[in-house]
Enzyme design. Sequence first.
Site, PDB file in Angstrom:
ATOM      1  N   VAL A 156       0.860  -1.188   0.000  1.00 18.53           N
ATOM      2  CA  VAL A 156       0.000   0.000   0.000  1.00 18.53           C
ATOM      3  C   VAL A 156       0.890   1.229   0.000  1.00 18.53           C
ATOM      4  CG1 VAL A 156      -1.717   1.328   1.295  1.00 18.53           C
ATOM      5  CG2 VAL A 156      -1.927  -1.153   1.146  1.00 18.53           C
TER       6      VAL A 156
ATOM      7  N   ASP B 285      10.896  -5.139   8.054  1.00 18.88           N
ATOM      8  CA  ASP B 285       9.927  -4.882   9.127  1.00 18.88           C
ATOM      9  C   ASP B 285       9.837  -6.203   9.911  1.00 18.88           C
ATOM     10  OD1 ASP B 285       7.896  -2.666   9.977  1.00 18.88           O
ATOM     11  OD2 ASP B 285       6.708  -4.495  10.015  1.00 18.88           O
TER      12      ASP B 285
ATOM     13  N   ALA C  94       4.682   4.096   2.759  1.00 20.63           N
ATOM     14  CA  ALA C  94       4.132   2.871   2.171  1.00 20.63           C
ATOM     15  C   ALA C  94       4.360   1.731   3.151  1.00 20.63           C
ATOM     16  CB  ALA C  94       4.829   2.544   0.855  1.00 20.63           C
ATOM     17  N   LYS C  95       3.721   0.611   2.914  1.00 18.33           N
ATOM     18  CA  LYS C  95       4.030  -0.596   3.683  1.00 18.33           C
ATOM     19  C   LYS C  95       3.610  -1.780   2.845  1.00 18.33           C
ATOM     20  CE  LYS C  95       5.380  -1.573   8.010  1.00 18.33           C
ATOM     21  NZ  LYS C  95       6.154  -0.637   8.851  1.00 18.33           N
ATOM     22  N   GLY C  96       4.294  -2.901   3.048  1.00 16.30           N
ATOM     23  CA  GLY C  96       3.925  -4.117   2.341  1.00 16.30           C
ATOM     24  C   GLY C  96       3.874  -5.263   3.313  1.00 16.30           C
TER      25      GLY C  96
END
Length: 422
Positions: free
Chosen positions: A68, A154, A113-115
């Site tokens: 995202v 992460d 953002a992050k995935g």
Amino acid sequence: MAGEDNKKHYRLLSCNEASKHHFERAANKVKIDRQHRSWLKIPFREIAVHLPVVMDDGSLKIFEGYRVQHNNARGPHKGGIRYHPEVSIDHVRGLASWMTWKTALLNLPLGGAKGGVKCDAKNMSEGELERLTRKYTQAISVDIGPYQDVPAPDVNTDEKVMAWMMDEYSKLRGYNPAVVTGKPVDLGGSPGRKDATGRGVASIVEHWANSNNYKMAESTAAIQGFGNVGYYTAHHLNEMGCKIVAVSDTGAAVVNEDGFDVEKLFRHKQETGSVAGCPGSTTLESSEIFSVRCDFLIPAALENAITKDNLADIKAAVIFEAANGPTCPLVEPELAEKGITIVPDILTNSGGVVVSYFEWVQNLQQFSWTAEQVDLELQRKMKNAYQRVVDKASEKKVSLRIAAYMLAIEKVLSAARTRGAY
Ligand code: GLU
């Protein structure tokens, strides 16, 4: 545990709800028009992929993956990749927005953002993780890139995962180490990236201690979570003279009132798989970490760690959020009533993305910095951000969390306004 019965009577906020909750409260204090207020809350792009991976036993398993991209008004999207059974699109949405506020607060020329991939990474082999990572990278490769979106480690992803991502991306689109950060130093990673989040947490603790009449050498800390962030936080706090009196992981909490030898505890965890039973300590239930008497309580694991279930047990003076979203927003008023300060995640754990930024810069410059230079610049950024948050909080008479969000929102808003409907 006390509170077990209460569990059924309330619902925890998701990351996305928690992020919006904080955003709304801070936005109420900032001059922001209705359109921008709606815009800054929603993500720019959401990617969902299904990843077929051959497992070691020959079976084919399909994994759900997401990326995202929340906001890029201030620069390319930036944020980690999480491998965890709880990953969902909504989860990643919230985490992505936190990256926007974090990069803005630290004044990095980056967005958020992050995935994530929904998987039980701890029970997968290295081969399975590599195949999964390469599939995921292929699936999102058109939407990431050094000036587009730069992933990083992460929860349950490390420098090996970043190396696979960099390699897979480079095979598809040409060699480009700046596409991800948190790589091994030999592959274009930065000195100091591995311990950067913990290093940053420790420096925020030190600044807070200095401005609140706590002497590091006379202070005690309890750390929930003993992964990369928890371990390096403990290591750096210990170096500053602070006693680490309790540490937990998913299996247990261990307490030692005389203070742990952090390296011995780390070796014990590596050898046995858990902190439980570390010589010289008392082993408790994992959740009992929150009731340990200490000055600094440092949740360094996942979101929603501090809830109505353990609120009453907390004896610390201050909570430093080393994880993203570890405090359920609904208990914040009660913590404030108890006189417990929260130093918010977007400030406390920002050391990781700060050194990710330095890594990206070094890759783009094709010039390596020394470990000393990285540490000096990191310290400078953390101190500066801490001071701005404290000043804003006292000027506006708001909590440190609201102050941090106000500063971040003002930054993103200004860039978005200037760029127009970019
Ligand atoms: N995953 C880390 C965070 O939540 C680091 C992100 C990055 O370095 O891009 O801040």
